[in-house]
Design a protein around this motif. Structure first.
Motif, PDB file in Angstrom:
ATOM      1  N   GLU A 160     -54.665 -32.850 113.008  1.00  0.00           N
ATOM      2  CA  GLU A 160     -55.591 -33.618 113.393  1.00  0.00           C
ATOM      3  C   GLU A 160     -55.882 -34.390 111.996  1.00  0.00           C
ATOM      4  O   GLU A 160     -56.128 -35.285 111.975  1.00  0.00           O
ATOM      5  CB  GLU A 160     -56.970 -33.339 113.954  1.00  0.00           C
ATOM      6  N   HIS A 161     -55.661 -33.618 111.074  1.00  0.00           N
ATOM      7  CA  HIS A 161     -56.105 -33.981 109.430  1.00  0.00           C
ATOM      8  C   HIS A 161     -54.835 -34.219 108.818  1.00  0.00           C
ATOM      9  O   HIS A 161     -53.448 -33.917 109.363  1.00  0.00           O
ATOM     10  CB  HIS A 161     -57.031 -33.391 108.852  1.00  0.00           C
ATOM     11  N   GLY A 162     -55.051 -34.524 107.491  1.00  0.00           N
ATOM     12  CA  GLY A 162     -53.588 -34.417 106.649  1.00  0.00           C
ATOM     13  C   GLY A 162     -53.040 -35.940 106.361  1.00  0.00           C
ATOM     14  O   GLY A 162     -53.279 -36.805 107.255  1.00  0.00           O
TER      15      GLY A 162
ATOM     16  N   VAL B 158     -49.109 -35.967 111.485  1.00  0.00           N
ATOM     17  CA  VAL B 158     -50.384 -35.767 110.945  1.00  0.00           C
ATOM     18  C   VAL B 158     -51.532 -36.875 111.110  1.00  0.00           C
ATOM     19  O   VAL B 158     -51.065 -38.005 111.631  1.00  0.00           O
ATOM     20  CB  VAL B 158     -50.514 -35.405 109.564  1.00  0.00           C
ATOM     21  N   GLY B 159     -52.785 -36.674 111.033  1.00  0.00           N
ATOM     22  CA  GLY B 159     -53.831 -37.583 111.415  1.00  0.00           C
ATOM     23  C   GLY B 159     -53.950 -38.031 112.633  1.00  0.00           C
ATOM     24  O   GLY B 159     -54.494 -38.930 112.973  1.00  0.00           O
ATOM     25  N   LEU B 160     -53.649 -37.070 113.732  1.00  0.00           N
ATOM     26  CA  LEU B 160     -53.772 -37.286 115.161  1.00  0.00           C
ATOM     27  C   LEU B 160     -55.201 -36.699 115.540  1.00  0.00           C
ATOM     28  O   LEU B 160     -55.339 -35.913 116.050  1.00  0.00           O
ATOM     29  CB  LEU B 160     -52.530 -36.975 115.858  1.00  0.00           C
ATOM     30  N   SER B 161     -56.134 -37.673 115.272  1.00  0.00           N
ATOM     31  CA  SER B 161     -57.579 -37.154 115.384  1.00  0.00           C
ATOM     32  C   SER B 161     -57.892 -36.647 116.996  1.00  0.00           C
ATOM     33  O   SER B 161     -57.639 -37.473 117.883  1.00  0.00           O
ATOM     34  CB  SER B 161     -58.484 -38.270 114.863  1.00  0.00           C
TER      35      SER B 161
ATOM     36  N   ASN C 238     -57.220 -37.054 101.501  1.00  0.00           N
ATOM     37  CA  ASN C 238     -58.196 -37.684 102.455  1.00  0.00           C
ATOM     38  C   ASN C 238     -57.858 -38.396 103.478  1.00  0.00           C
ATOM     39  O   ASN C 238     -57.257 -39.463 103.286  1.00  0.00           O
ATOM     40  CB  ASN C 238     -58.765 -38.522 101.334  1.00  0.00           C
ATOM     41  N   ASP C 239     -58.137 -38.036 104.612  1.00  0.00           N
ATOM     42  CA  ASP C 239     -57.454 -38.482 105.904  1.00  0.00           C
ATOM     43  C   ASP C 239     -57.796 -39.895 106.189  1.00  0.00           C
ATOM     44  O   ASP C 239     -56.891 -40.985 106.523  1.00  0.00           O
ATOM     45  CB  ASP C 239     -58.144 -38.076 107.027  1.00  0.00           C
TER      46      ASP C 239
END
Length: 827
Positions: A444-446, A465-468, A729-730
């Motif tokens: 979810e982050h990164g 990454v970043g799949l909230s 920082n996402d």
């Protein structure tokens, strides 16, 4: 008045929600919709630009509340806020409430003139009434209940009116919203009481929680300056049966059935962080708390004191995270940590701990029991939103338990291949993954240069990454497909999608096997230009792996691992032996050893640093070494001694920004050499180079190139400094790419300065291991690429497929690109 924006994948769903909300607020609230994408064949999706335009359409200085349905709707909204700029974004709140119930509650609250915070609170509490009415509030033995105590004693200075409700369906959403609208504007405290419960008459959720049915006695209570006016307004509304006909029938409203809305083809999009395709069941990784130790009970006061100290420290850590994330522009993350602090200070949580301590249970075991039962209560909820709060409970529990026990580690053990899904992974989490069992990673982050992404690439594990929100959207055990090249994820894919993914995966495997078969051969372009392909490594095991993978030398030895693995400064002799072993492993091939690069995210307990507001812009790398000269001289002495036996050894200074810093480091190196010679100890001067990883080094490249034998570009740090975007920082992860035009132009500027001075230039950041960029880097004049050993074979193959003359044209086109999107399309 606060405005509302509805963001949904489905235009039809959004239209229905909009219609309901407009009715509830009687058209008083500005509502905008951003739903679907401009693709007739596949309209399901979200568009950041559409979200931005919707916010602009209804923007109010009093605030805009954005409600989203799932996944990429959140990502699109985050991007929209970035596009809008900080001034407007500061008045926009993205709400995690359920789309339909949250929108209804928010619109009623907004129509009543409530503030943005109050409107958001109403939206967040939208499901409480449903829990009560469906009798699904989760309860476990000893865990208490998750809900609100609404009992209240009536005081003598309050005006009160009793009304028997005749509405066929009781006080459901429409009459409740009419009450809120009628009484909220008065300067008075207004309440409703029924069935021994009392709630604010300004709260749609509170009124729903009363569960008022036909025939119930409803009491309206008011106090304050305009209590009488509020009472009269309520009486007038009640006599109109809250704007509803009482002849509509007497049938009970049907209980709602739970529906799950998914993407049309199951696909979600985020950021590709490590190339490759994975097809496997999903497995959720939730780092568990350290186990409670087996020990004797020390008495109530001592046990409670231990708990209080840990909680105080945890609260300070959370407060620090709130400030840091807010300052970094990640408002939504800062709110998460605020909520964690509130959950930790919940008196009910503390009371449950006290009760267990009174039973002579040790504090660690008491805390373990309370956290597990509380989290399970959330997980038992019918609401996905409430289920997701279990992660917050576990996170708080783990934080406090780690402080009480001092143990934070956890082993990841699997018995079948999976795609690992997690909120985030620490470097230690990622490092222990078995690529045979963990076929892919979804976080979810990164960002692409986060430590977890870098380690995933080094292990050859595809990563997105970043799949909230993916943890709440993806049932564990469900089959999924992920493509780490472009960041696509398919949940519950159908047969045709699975077949396509398997074919693509087989083709990738074939190409990798072909590249691996030629890994030991030299990397030479089609027209005969040889390129050095080196490895980045940290220890002897890495060295052996690098040689097996076809490394022609070492472009970066990270010596900080020698220091971080030790409780005290490593001795000169132990360092000397390590450098000799690394150099010997590569014979006469070049081995570049970077001096200690500590600070920022890599502190050392025995090299204390003052607390810095922004350590990445503080005393780190060469700057720190120049302040701890005694430690630095030990390393320089070891390198000078190792150079005698190994002429292939070279030295590189990190984080150089100015000519003065470089001259100080070179002076110390010369001083160490002369001292060793004077003492009769064999020493030899190595070739000296620098890391180019700050914009100042690029600006000063012409001067610095005259003082060294080589440059090596650290693209990970250079990218975050050039783009002013923290790679952890996402919210700014979309900026953190070494393929950004500004970063590429910086690299080209450094390459031109190096060649003008007659020295070589290499790249040792993650960019070097990306085969898509190999041809462009050759065209820009890069002489050497150094990377994770697992990437060497593919990069060598990319070199062999390149024509160096044509690569110059490709590089020129890329350097003239205006956007990252244009760069990637050219590649």
């Amino acid at each position: 008045m606060v405005s509302i924006v509805i963001v949904s994948h489905s235009p039809n769903l959004a239209k229905g929600v909009h219609e309901l909300a407009s009715q509830m607020s009687q058209g008083k609230v500005q509502i905008a919709v951003a739903a679907g994408v401009d693709d007739p064949e596949n309209p399901i999706g979200t568009d950041a630009v559409a979200v931005m335009m919707a916010i602009e359409e209804v923007y109010s200085p009093e605030g805009v509340l954005v409600l989203v349905d799932m996944g990429s709707a959140i990502l699109s909204t985050d991007t929209a806020l970035d596009l809008l700029g900080s001034e407007i974004a500061a008045n926009v709140h993205v709400c995690a409430a359920p789309l339909i119930e949250g929108t209804m509650s928010a619109c009623v609250a907004a129509a009543a003139g409530m503030s943005l915070i109050q409107v958001a609170d109403e939206a967040h509490n939208a499901l409480c009434a449903k829990y009560e009415l469906l009798e699904q509030a989760a309860k476990l033995p000893g865990a208490g209940s998750i809900g609100i105590d609404l009992e209240h004693e009536v005081s003598g200075d309050e005006l009160e009116f009793e009304w028997q409700v005749k509405n066929p369906h009781g006080l459901h959403a429409r009459p409740a919203s009419a009450i809120v609208a009628a009484v909220s504007s008065f300067d008075a405290e207004v309440w409703l009481s029924c069935n021994d419960k009392r709630v604010s008459a300004r709260s749609l959720n509170g009124i729903a929680l009363l569960g008022v049915r036909k025939g119930d006695k409803l009491n309206f209570i008011a106090s304050g300056n305009e209590a009488l006016s509020a009472l009269e307004a309520f009486i007038a509304l009640a006599k109109k049966h809250f704007n509803e006909s009482v002849e509509e029938g007497t049938a009970e409203p049907p209980r709602p059935t739970r529906r799950v809305t998914t993407h049309q083809d199951g696909r979600l999009s985020a950021v590709g962080a490590s190339e490759g395709i994975a097809i496997a069941p999903l497995w959720h990784y939730r780092p568990s708390m350290p186990k409670a130790p087996e020990r004797d009970f020390l008495g109530y006061e001592e046990e409670w004191s231990r708990f209080s100290r840990a909680c105080d420290t945890a609260q300070r850590d959370l407060a620090d995270l709130v400030v840091r994330t807010a300052n970094a522009g990640s408002k939504s993350e800062s709110e998460i940590f605020i909520a964690h602090g509130q959950m930790l200070s919940d008196p009910e949580l503390g009371e449950q701990v006290r009760q267990r301590l009174k039973e002579a249970v040790t504090i660690e075991k008491a805390w373990e029991q309370v956290i597990e039962q509380t989290a399970q209560a959330y997980e038992a909820s019918a609401s996905e939103y409430m289920q997701a709060r279990a992660n917050d409970v576990y996170d708080i529990g783990r934080r406090v338990m780690a402080l009480m026990t001092g143990e934070t580690g956890q082993q990841i053990v699997l018995d079948e291949p999976v795609i690992l899904v997690a909120v985030d992974l620490t470097p230690s989490d990622t490092a222990q993954l078995d690529p045979e069992m963990v076929r892919g990673i979804i976080l979810e982050h990164g960002g692409t240069t986060s430590h977890s992404a870098i380690l995933a690439r080094s292990l050859g594990i595809p990563a997105v990454v970043g799949l909230s929100g993916i943890m709440s959207q993806s049932p564990e055990g469900e089959m999924a497909i992920m493509d780490g090249s472009n960041g696509d994820v398919w949940l519950a894919p159908h047969a045709e999608q699975l077949d396509n993914a398997r074919r693509q995966a087989e083709e990738l495997t074939r190409k990798r096997e072909q590249a691996q078969a030629m890994a030991m051969e030299k990397a030479v372009t089609k027209d005969g230009l040889a390129l050095d392909v080196f490895a980045n490594l940290a220890n002897l095991e890495d060295a052996e792996k690098a040689i097996h993978c076809g490394a022609e030398g070492v472009g970066l030895v990270r010596t900080e691992f020698l220091f971080t693995d030790s409780e005290q400064v490593p001795s000169e002799q132990s360092q000397y032996e390590f450098y000799c072993k690394i150099a010997a492993a590569f014979g006469d091939k070049s081995v570049i050893i970077r001096t200690l690069d500590i600070g920022g995210d890599k502190p050392l307990a025995y090299m204390p640093q003052e607390q810095e507001e922004n350590p990445f812009l503080g005393c780190r790398g060469l700057r720190l070494c120049l302040q701890h000269v005694d430690v630095f001289k030990l390393q320089l002495n070891a390198l000078l001694r190792a150079r005698v036996e190994h002429p292939n050894l070279k030295v590189m200074f990190p984080m150089v920004a100015t000519l003065e810093e470089l001259n100080q480091a070179k002076y110390l190196l010369n001083s160490c050499y002369e001292t060793l010679q004077h003492n009769g100890i064999a020493a030899a001067m190595p070739e000296v180079g620098i890391m180019v990883e700050v914009p100042a080094a690029v600006a000063n490249a012409g001067l610095l190139a005259k003082e060294v034998s080589f440059f090596s570009v650290g693209t990970n740090d250079l990218t975050q400094y050039v783009m002013a975007a923290d790679r952890g920082n996402d919210t700014v992860s979309y900026l953190v790419s070494a393929a950004q035009p500004a970063v590429l132009r910086m690299i080209k500027q450094a390459a031109d300065a190096a060649h003008e001075a007659g020295i070589s230039i290499g790249i040792c950041g993650e960019m070097a291991g990306d085969p898509k960029l190999t041809s462009t880097l050759i065209g820009m004049g890069i002489d050497e690429l150094s990377m994770s050993p697992i990437r060497i074979a593919e990069v060598k193959q990319a070199v062999r497929e390149t024509d160096s003359i044509k690569a110059v044209d490709t590089a020129e086109a890329v350097l003239n690109a205006s956007t990252l999107k244009q760069v990637m399309s050219l590649l």
